[in-house]
Design a protein around this motif. Structure first.
Motif, PDB file in Angstrom:
ATOM      1  N   GLU A  23       0.843  -1.186   0.000  1.00 30.44           N
ATOM      2  CA  GLU A  23       0.000   0.000   0.000  1.00 30.44           C
ATOM      3  C   GLU A  23       0.880   1.238   0.000  1.00 30.44           C
ATOM      4  OE1 GLU A  23      -1.915  -0.908   3.883  1.00 30.44           O
ATOM      5  OE2 GLU A  23      -1.255   1.121   4.409  1.00 30.44           O
ATOM      6  N   SER A  24       0.285   2.374  -0.364  1.00 33.33           N
ATOM      7  CA  SER A  24       1.065   3.602  -0.372  1.00 33.33           C
ATOM      8  C   SER A  24       0.162   4.768  -0.022  1.00 33.33           C
ATOM      9  CB  SER A  24       1.706   3.819  -1.742  1.00 33.33           C
ATOM     10  OG  SER A  24       0.693   3.962  -2.714  1.00 33.33           O
ATOM     11  N   SER A  25       0.773   5.783   0.557  1.00 30.48           N
ATOM     12  CA  SER A  25       0.048   6.995   0.925  1.00 30.48           C
ATOM     13  C   SER A  25       0.982   8.165   0.618  1.00 30.48           C
ATOM     14  CB  SER A  25      -0.301   6.950   2.415  1.00 30.48           C
ATOM     15  OG  SER A  25       0.867   7.098   3.169  1.00 30.48           O
ATOM     16  N   PRO A  26       0.496   9.391   0.703  1.00 27.80           N
ATOM     17  CA  PRO A  26       1.419  10.513   0.478  1.00 27.80           C
ATOM     18  C   PRO A  26       2.602  10.507   1.451  1.00 27.80           C
ATOM     19  CG  PRO A  26      -0.831  11.274   0.367  1.00 27.80           C
ATOM     20  CD  PRO A  26      -0.896   9.834   0.796  1.00 27.80           C
ATOM     21  N   GLN A  27       2.431   9.883   2.633  1.00 26.26           N
ATOM     22  CA  GLN A  27       3.500   9.926   3.628  1.00 26.26           C
ATOM     23  C   GLN A  27       4.510   8.799   3.463  1.00 26.26           C
ATOM     24  OE1 GLN A  27       0.154  10.352   4.709  1.00 26.26           O
ATOM     25  NE2 GLN A  27       0.553  12.558   4.582  1.00 26.26           N
ATOM     26  N   SER A  28       4.045   7.642   3.011  1.00 23.68           N
ATOM     27  CA  SER A  28       4.948   6.489   3.021  1.00 23.68           C
ATOM     28  C   SER A  28       4.470   5.443   2.037  1.00 23.68           C
ATOM     29  CB  SER A  28       4.994   5.875   4.418  1.00 23.68           C
ATOM     30  OG  SER A  28       3.728   5.367   4.742  1.00 23.68           O
ATOM     31  N   LEU A  29       5.305   4.406   1.862  1.00 18.42           N
ATOM     32  CA  LEU A  29       4.881   3.264   1.060  1.00 18.42           C
ATOM     33  C   LEU A  29       5.320   1.987   1.756  1.00 18.42           C
ATOM     34  CD1 LEU A  29       7.572   2.128  -0.788  1.00 18.42           C
ATOM     35  CD2 LEU A  29       7.205   4.375  -1.764  1.00 18.42           C
ATOM     36  N   VAL A  30       4.517   0.925   1.579  1.00 16.36           N
ATOM     37  CA  VAL A  30       4.803  -0.359   2.220  1.00 16.36           C
ATOM     38  C   VAL A  30       5.198  -1.360   1.143  1.00 16.36           C
ATOM     39  CG1 VAL A  30       3.921  -2.172   3.705  1.00 16.36           C
ATOM     40  CG2 VAL A  30       3.115   0.167   3.999  1.00 16.36           C
ATOM     41  N   VAL A  31       6.393  -1.920   1.300  1.00 12.31           N
ATOM     42  CA  VAL A  31       6.944  -2.835   0.312  1.00 12.31           C
ATOM     43  C   VAL A  31       6.780  -4.261   0.815  1.00 12.31           C
ATOM     44  CG1 VAL A  31       9.029  -3.450  -0.973  1.00 12.31           C
ATOM     45  CG2 VAL A  31       8.639  -1.098  -0.304  1.00 12.31           C
ATOM     46  N   ASP A  32       6.463  -5.178  -0.107  1.00  9.02           N
ATOM     47  CA  ASP A  32       6.445  -6.601   0.241  1.00  9.02           C
ATOM     48  C   ASP A  32       7.849  -7.024   0.646  1.00  9.02           C
ATOM     49  OD1 ASP A  32       4.517  -9.231  -0.764  1.00  9.02           O
ATOM     50  OD2 ASP A  32       6.600  -9.566  -0.178  1.00  9.02           O
ATOM     51  N   ARG A  33       7.969  -7.889   1.679  1.00  4.86           N
ATOM     52  CA  ARG A  33       9.303  -8.214   2.186  1.00  4.86           C
ATOM     53  C   ARG A  33      10.156  -8.928   1.149  1.00  4.86           C
ATOM     54  NH1 ARG A  33      10.477 -13.246   3.789  1.00  4.86           N
ATOM     55  NH2 ARG A  33      12.100 -12.610   5.219  1.00  4.86           N
ATOM     56  N   GLU A  34       9.521  -9.678   0.202  1.00  6.58           N
ATOM     57  CA  GLU A  34      10.294 -10.367  -0.839  1.00  6.58           C
ATOM     58  C   GLU A  34      11.007  -9.370  -1.747  1.00  6.58           C
ATOM     59  OE1 GLU A  34      10.486 -13.570  -0.682  1.00  6.58           O
ATOM     60  OE2 GLU A  34       9.022 -13.609   0.964  1.00  6.58           O
ATOM     61  N   LYS A  84       8.286   1.325   4.289  1.00  3.26           N
ATOM     62  CA  LYS A  84       7.989   0.374   5.358  1.00  3.26           C
ATOM     63  C   LYS A  84       7.932  -1.021   4.774  1.00  3.26           C
ATOM     64  CE  LYS A  84       5.130   3.778   7.724  1.00  3.26           C
ATOM     65  NZ  LYS A  84       3.810   4.082   8.267  1.00  3.26           N
ATOM     66  N   THR A  85       8.100  -1.995   5.644  1.00  4.48           N
ATOM     67  CA  THR A  85       7.883  -3.374   5.226  1.00  4.48           C
ATOM     68  C   THR A  85       7.315  -4.143   6.404  1.00  4.48           C
ATOM     69  OG1 THR A  85       8.869  -5.288   4.165  1.00  4.48           O
ATOM     70  CG2 THR A  85      10.205  -4.152   5.784  1.00  4.48           C
ATOM     71  N   ARG A  86       6.667  -5.262   6.103  1.00  2.00           N
ATOM     72  CA  ARG A  86       6.004  -6.008   7.175  1.00  2.00           C
ATOM     73  C   ARG A  86       6.565  -7.416   7.223  1.00  2.00           C
ATOM     74  NH1 ARG A  86       0.000  -3.835   5.583  1.00  2.00           N
ATOM     75  NH2 ARG A  86       0.332  -1.746   6.405  1.00  2.00           N
ATOM     76  N   CYS A  87       6.698  -7.942   8.446  1.00  2.00           N
ATOM     77  CA  CYS A  87       7.047  -9.362   8.530  1.00  2.00           C
ATOM     78  C   CYS A  87       6.124 -10.028   9.540  1.00  2.00           C
ATOM     79  CB  CYS A  87       8.522  -9.559   8.866  1.00  2.00           C
ATOM     80  SG  CYS A  87       9.046  -8.901  10.403  1.00  2.00           S
ATOM     81  N   TYR A  88       5.681 -11.207   9.175  1.00  2.00           N
ATOM     82  CA  TYR A  88       4.646 -11.908   9.938  1.00  2.00           C
ATOM     83  C   TYR A  88       5.271 -13.019  10.784  1.00  2.00           C
ATOM     84  CZ  TYR A  88       1.255  -9.379   7.193  1.00  2.00           C
ATOM     85  OH  TYR A  88       0.518  -8.388   6.635  1.00  2.00           O
ATOM     86  N   GLY A  89       4.529 -13.442  11.787  1.00  4.37           N
ATOM     87  CA  GLY A  89       5.004 -14.522  12.650  1.00  4.37           C
ATOM     88  C   GLY A  89       5.700 -13.962  13.872  1.00  4.37           C
ATOM     89  N   ARG A  90       5.388 -14.516  15.060  1.00  8.96           N
ATOM     90  CA  ARG A  90       6.008 -13.998  16.283  1.00  8.96           C
ATOM     91  C   ARG A  90       7.153 -14.884  16.766  1.00  8.96           C
ATOM     92  NH1 ARG A  90       3.187  -9.861  17.687  1.00  8.96           N
ATOM     93  NH2 ARG A  90       4.288  -9.505  19.621  1.00  8.96           N
ATOM     94  N   ASP A  91       7.242 -16.106  16.249  1.00  9.87           N
ATOM     95  CA  ASP A  91       8.271 -17.011  16.748  1.00  9.87           C
ATOM     96  C   ASP A  91       9.631 -16.705  16.137  1.00  9.87           C
ATOM     97  OD1 ASP A  91       6.443 -18.273  18.331  1.00  9.87           O
ATOM     98  OD2 ASP A  91       5.890 -19.715  16.763  1.00  9.87           O
ATOM     99  N   ASN A  92       9.664 -16.563  14.856  1.00  9.42           N
ATOM    100  CA  ASN A  92      10.957 -16.306  14.223  1.00  9.42           C
ATOM    101  C   ASN A  92      10.796 -15.357  13.033  1.00  9.42           C
ATOM    102  OD1 ASN A  92      13.646 -16.468  13.849  1.00  9.42           O
ATOM    103  ND2 ASN A  92      13.599 -18.405  12.726  1.00  9.42           N
ATOM    104  N   PRO A  93      10.393 -14.098  13.284  1.00  8.42           N
ATOM    105  CA  PRO A  93      10.235 -13.172  12.170  1.00  8.42           C
ATOM    106  C   PRO A  93      11.603 -12.805  11.584  1.00  8.42           C
ATOM    107  CG  PRO A  93       9.965 -12.016  14.238  1.00  8.42           C
ATOM    108  CD  PRO A  93      10.116 -13.466  14.576  1.00  8.42           C
ATOM    109  N   SER A  94      11.637 -12.628  10.274  1.00  3.35           N
ATOM    110  CA  SER A  94      12.932 -12.273   9.678  1.00  3.35           C
ATOM    111  C   SER A  94      12.731 -11.375   8.467  1.00  3.35           C
ATOM    112  CB  SER A  94      13.704 -13.533   9.280  1.00  3.35           C
ATOM    113  OG  SER A  94      13.139 -14.089   8.116  1.00  3.35           O
ATOM    114  N   LEU A  95      13.777 -10.612   8.171  1.00  8.77           N
ATOM    115  CA  LEU A  95      13.787  -9.681   7.045  1.00  8.77           C
ATOM    116  C   LEU A  95      15.181  -9.709   6.434  1.00  8.77           C
ATOM    117  CD1 LEU A  95      12.053  -6.428   8.333  1.00  8.77           C
ATOM    118  CD2 LEU A  95      11.234  -7.917   6.528  1.00  8.77           C
ATOM    119  N   PRO A  96      15.309  -9.359   5.165  1.00  9.91           N
ATOM    120  CA  PRO A  96      16.662  -9.224   4.620  1.00  9.91           C
ATOM    121  C   PRO A  96      17.353  -7.982   5.175  1.00  9.91           C
ATOM    122  CG  PRO A  96      15.024  -8.745   2.945  1.00  9.91           C
ATOM    123  CD  PRO A  96      14.276  -9.234   4.135  1.00  9.91           C
TER     124      PRO A  96
END
Lengths: 145, 195
Positions: A23-34, A84-96
């Motif tokens: 999603e995107s707004s005038p303030q920011s944009l959210v990128v898929d983590r892949e 921004k980016t989002r990562c799901y899962g509370r046990d072992n969330p990870s991002l590049p």
């Protein structure tokens, strides 16, 4: 400093990487983590954007997911953008990790790893920075205590 | 980042973590405040009176503080040390970076568990006789951070405290009052009663 519109930059990114923007707004944009690393590389290297400076990284716990926020600045063009980016899962969330692009991410990714428990893949020295070894739990998560 | 031969940085981190956990485990209760000086009056009348008087005068007239300023109370200490309030009036203008040359620890600021072993080490390295002034709410009880996961709830968990100066932060006048109170306390100390 000009604050670039997240919507406009999102359109520009969508042309190059389809389905990469959540999603995107005038303030920011959210990128898929892949797509985080390709998009970050694109933002840094594309002439006209030239985001050569990472002001800050921070993270927010929304219970359903973690949102990691990158505040980018171009010192050459004198403009800024929030990605921004989002990562799901509370046990072992990870991002590049973006350390290879912006060295300033080093300590801040370690801090997020320490306080939120988000692993950054490809970080050269991912270990605790604020708390001590053996500390139980992740204090900045909403469900801590 | 490995250090060749002796140890790795990971081993250092692990050792540090163990040290902090051990200190935390044995610091769950406050250390009682030193109170031998309260009972000293009777014994000092029996012997060593004049020796005591001279020693106590020397000790209280040249207290040198050690650097222990982990947070914002340090600014009030700097003001106290600077010319307007001027602690050199009490013979203690020299703040020592080496604990070996210091008599007094003014604990100006919030102490985290990660920093606690270092502060305890500085205190242990100070030569006897030594005193501690807990300056500000954080030093007394942890202040607004008292229930935090990372803050020591009061310096008296790890080192014995002689004088408590309340405030957040205390005004320089309050710190000077605390220093004067400590000097009065030292005046009542006897060689025999001092542990």
């Amino acid at each position: 400093m000009t604050v670039l519109s997240g919507k406009e930059i999102a359109h520009q990114i969508e042309k190059k990487f389809p389905k990469s923007i959540i999603e995107s707004s005038p303030q920011s944009l959210v990128v898929d983590r892949e797509f985080l690393l390709p998009v970050a590389t694109y933002l840094k290297t594309t002439p006209g954007l030239d985001f050569d400076y990472l002001t800050a990284i921070t993270a927010v716990d929304f219970l359903d997911y973690f949102e990691v926020i990158y505040q980018l600045t171009s010192l050459r063009r004198n403009h800024s953008l929030v990605v921004k980016t989002r990562c799901y899962g509370r046990d072992n969330p990870s991002l590049p990790s973006v350390v290879k692009l912006w060295r300033g991410a080093d300590f801040q990714e370690r801090e997020i790893y320490d306080l939120f428990g988000i692993t950054f893949e490809g970080h050269p020295n991912l270990k605790r920075i604020v708390l001590w070894e053996g500390f139980q739990g992740y204090p900045l998560r909403k469900d801590y205590l | 980042m490995e250090v060749d031969g002796l140890y790795s940085s990971w081993q250092l981190d692990e050792a540090e973590g163990e040290q902090i956990e051990a200190l935390k485990a044995r610091s769950q209760q406050p250390i009682p405040d030193p109170d031998e000086w309260l009972e000293g009056e009777l014994k000092r009348n029996i012997l060593l009176t004049s020796v005591d008087a001279i020693l106590d005068w020397a000790r209280r007239s040249s207290m040198w503080p050690v650097f222990c300023f982990p947070a914002c109370c340090a600014f009030e200490f700097m003001t106290t040390a600077a010319s307007r309030f001027d602690i050199s009036r009490f013979g203690m203008e020299i703040v020592r970076a080496s604990p070996r040359q210091a008599d007094l620890m003014i604990t100006a600021g919030t102490l985290t568990w990660k920093m606690a072993p270092q502060v305890k080490r500085i205190y242990d390295q100070m030569a006897e006789p030594k005193w501690v002034i807990a300056m500000g709410a954080c030093a007394i009880s942890g202040g607004i951070f008292a229930s935090s996961y990372s803050v020591v709830p009061g310096y008296n968990r790890i080192i014995p405290v002689d004088v408590y100066v309340p405030g957040c932060p205390p005004r320089p006048e309050a710190l000077l009052y605390g220093i004067r109170a400590l000097q009065k306390k030292i005046a009542k100390t006897s060689l025999i009663t001092q542990g």
